[in-house]
Design an enzyme around this catalytic site. Structure first.
Site, PDB file in Angstrom:
ATOM      1  N   HIS A 180       0.838  -1.205   0.000  1.00  0.00           N
ATOM      2  CA  HIS A 180       0.000   0.000   0.000  1.00  0.00           C
ATOM      3  C   HIS A 180       0.875   1.259   0.000  1.00  0.00           C
ATOM      4  CE1 HIS A 180      -3.624   2.401   1.244  1.00  0.00           C
ATOM      5  NE2 HIS A 180      -2.667   3.198   1.716  1.00  0.00           N
ATOM      6  N   GLU A 181       1.815   1.316   0.935  1.00  0.00           N
ATOM      7  CA  GLU A 181       2.659   2.506   1.043  1.00  0.00           C
ATOM      8  C   GLU A 181       3.625   2.620  -0.139  1.00  0.00           C
ATOM      9  OE1 GLU A 181       2.097   4.857   3.040  1.00  0.00           O
ATOM     10  OE2 GLU A 181       0.647   3.813   4.308  1.00  0.00           O
TER      11      GLU A 181
END
Length: 226
Positions: free
Chosen positions: A24-25
């Site tokens: 996600h990051e």
């Protein structure tokens, strides 16, 4: 839930959670670099190494403390956590207002991709006759974790990704008004989560729709395997 069950639950969810927050990051960082901002790249945050994205408090301490404090509560444990946000300077993007939407979408998009991948793995294990309960439980946890992250992060309130998407879509005057919420956005979101508003009106409905869409998408795969 006894201590052995707690350890088993943590073991089942550890890998899915690490994959979910890392990709996600990293996806935010990749998207930001693609659209002109190298801040995350220069700080070493475009990485698949989960250590670079783990926040000691938000990723480890808070979820464990909440789990320990609420696991015996009727309705199950209450869990909440966060990773170390990838730094993005939206002013460095080539088209800040428009590109902000794609950078924000990248994180939930990565979670959606992983939810599909974990679902596909469940199908493959079932098709091969695998009966290892631990791996099947881990796959189901992977689907659940990523659906939660996908839906929760799309909630349309800054500083969540959905809030940034909303700011990018709104006309400039309305966008500025919404963006002013960001300093208090985390506390507002937490209050809405604790009160059950986010879960009942946003999280569960969006997760159900997304899960059904994934099942529909993978219908041809099921037809080939079973």
């Amino acid at each position: 839930m006894n201590f052995a069950q707690i350890v088993q639950t943590v073991a089942i969810y550890a890998i899915p959670v690490l994959f979910a927050i890392t990709l996600h990051e990293a996806a935010h960082g990749y998207a930001a670099r693609h659209f002109g901002d190298n801040t995350a790249a220069m700080m070493g945050r475009i990485s698949l190494n989960p250590v670079r994205h783990i926040d000691p408090v938000g990723t480890i301490a808070m979820p464990l403390l909440l789990f320990a404090a609420t696991y015996a509560v009727p309705g199950g444990p209450f869990l909440f956590g966060y990773a170390k946000p990838v730094p993005v300077r939206f002013g460095n993007l080539r088209h800040p207002k428009r590109d902000m939407i794609w950078v924000a979408l990248a994180g939930p998009g990565a979670n959606l991709f992983m939810a599909v991948a974990w679902t596909l793995l469940i199908y493959l294990l079932a098709a091969t006759g695998a009966e290892e309960r631990f791996f099947l439980a881990m796959c189901r946890a992977g689907v659940l974790v990523n659906l939660v992250m996908f839906a929760f992060n799309l909630f349309p309130l800054p500083p969540l990704d959905g809030g940034r998407i909303l700011v990018g879509l709104l006309p400039m005057r309305q966008a500025l008004l919404v963006s002013r919420i960001e300093p208090w956005g985390f506390f507002i979101v937490m209050a809405l989560v604790i009160s059950g508003v986010v879960g009942s009106l946003w999280l569960r409905p969006l997760m159900a729709v997304t899960g059904s869409a994934i099942d529909l998408l993978l219908t041809p795969v099921r037809a080939l395997l079973f």
